[in-house]
Design an enzyme around this catalytic site. Structure first.
Site, PDB file in Angstrom:
ATOM      1  CB  CYS A  78     -80.564 -87.089  91.275  1.00 59.74           C
ATOM      2  SG  CYS A  78     -81.247 -85.630  92.084  1.00 59.74           S
ATOM      3  CB  ILE A  79     -77.815 -86.328  96.429  1.00 58.81           C
ATOM      4  CG1 ILE A  79     -77.822 -86.683  97.914  1.00 58.81           C
ATOM      5  CG2 ILE A  79     -77.941 -84.834  96.220  1.00 58.81           C
ATOM      6  CD1 ILE A  79     -76.558 -86.339  98.639  1.00 58.81           C
TER       7      ILE A  79
END
Lengths: 130, 123
Positions: A78-79
């Site tokens: 997840c960025i």
């Protein structure tokens, strides 16, 4: 059956992240498939190319790299979480003007839409940690 | 990018609002699901019910206000919100002043909630 995995624990603390990798391997060994493994929050540190674990302990990174390289399992960090934990791939490191990429190339950095799609496309979504 | 038949997602939220980053992360997942038109239900349980406390002030801590984020969820189409009645009773606060309207459920209703969804995400 199609599985997706959500991993939220750090490989440096507790057993959950390691269990997730073992579960993924068991899923494939039973002839099922894995749509995607999505790493959220502390789980994103599973993608660290920099972490060094004691020599007499199991390698936390190798099982994931093996899943990606030998079984083409998609590993997504997840960025939003990854940036907070200093998990930057080459593109992000350059964009944020940081001295080095810290994410192993077996992993990609992407958005939460990838988790939503992984949940939607899988028969089972299994959560590890949290 | 999302497959045609939407899966009903149930987000089980058990983390207190400011004790870990997972509280915020779970709400981000809810928002992402809503953005992709996936039906999403929130169920607050255990310490997670503390997210529903009124008048949260995070100014001194310099982090985003979870209460304010919760209040905005209906704007994104997130309206299926439930809470474990037993946990609310344990922490002894009133739901009528909560930042987000949440329907209290007993343990039988919670079991039914688990059965009625396709995917369970346990935070």
């Amino acid at each position: 059956m199609i599985y997706s995995l959500l991993v939220m624990s750090s490989p440096a603390s507790g057993q959950c992240a390691t269990t997730a990798a073992q579960f993924a391997r068991a899923v494939l060994a039973r002839g099922h498939s894995i749509k995607r493994v999505f790493f959220l929050d502390k789980g994103t540190s599973s993608g660290s190319a920099m972490a060094v674990f004691p020599q007499d302990e199991a390698d936390r990174l190798a099982p994931w790299v093996e899943l990606a390289e030998q079984h083409q399992v998609e590993l997504i960090l997840c960025i939003a979480s990854a940036l907070k934990y200093g998990m930057l791939d080459a593109t992000e490191a350059q964009r944020r003007e940081k001295p080095a990429a810290t994410v192993h190339p077996a992993f990609s950095v992407s958005g939460l839409g990838q988790l939503v799609e992984a949940a939607s496309a899988a028969d089972r979504l299994i959560t590890f940690g949290g | 990018m999302v497959a045609a038949a939407p899966k009903r997602l149930l987000l089980l939220i058990r983390h207190s609002p400011y004790g870990s980053s997972l509280a915020r992360a779970s709400l981000d997942v809810a928002l992402a699901a809503a953005a992709f038109d996936q039906p999403v239900t929130l169920l607050f349980a255990g310490d997670g019910v503390l997210q529903l406390l009124p008048e949260q002030d995070t100014h001194a801590r310099g982090v985003k206000n979870i209460g304010r984020l919760l209040a905005s969820l209906p704007l994104y189409g997130i309206e299926q919100v439930y809470v474990d009645a037993q946990a609310v009773a344990h922490y002894q606060f009133a739901l009528d002043t909560a930042p987000l309207k949440a329907v209290p459920l007993d343990s039988g209703q919670i079991s039914e909630m688990f059965r009625n969804h396709d995917q369970l995400l346990g935070f």
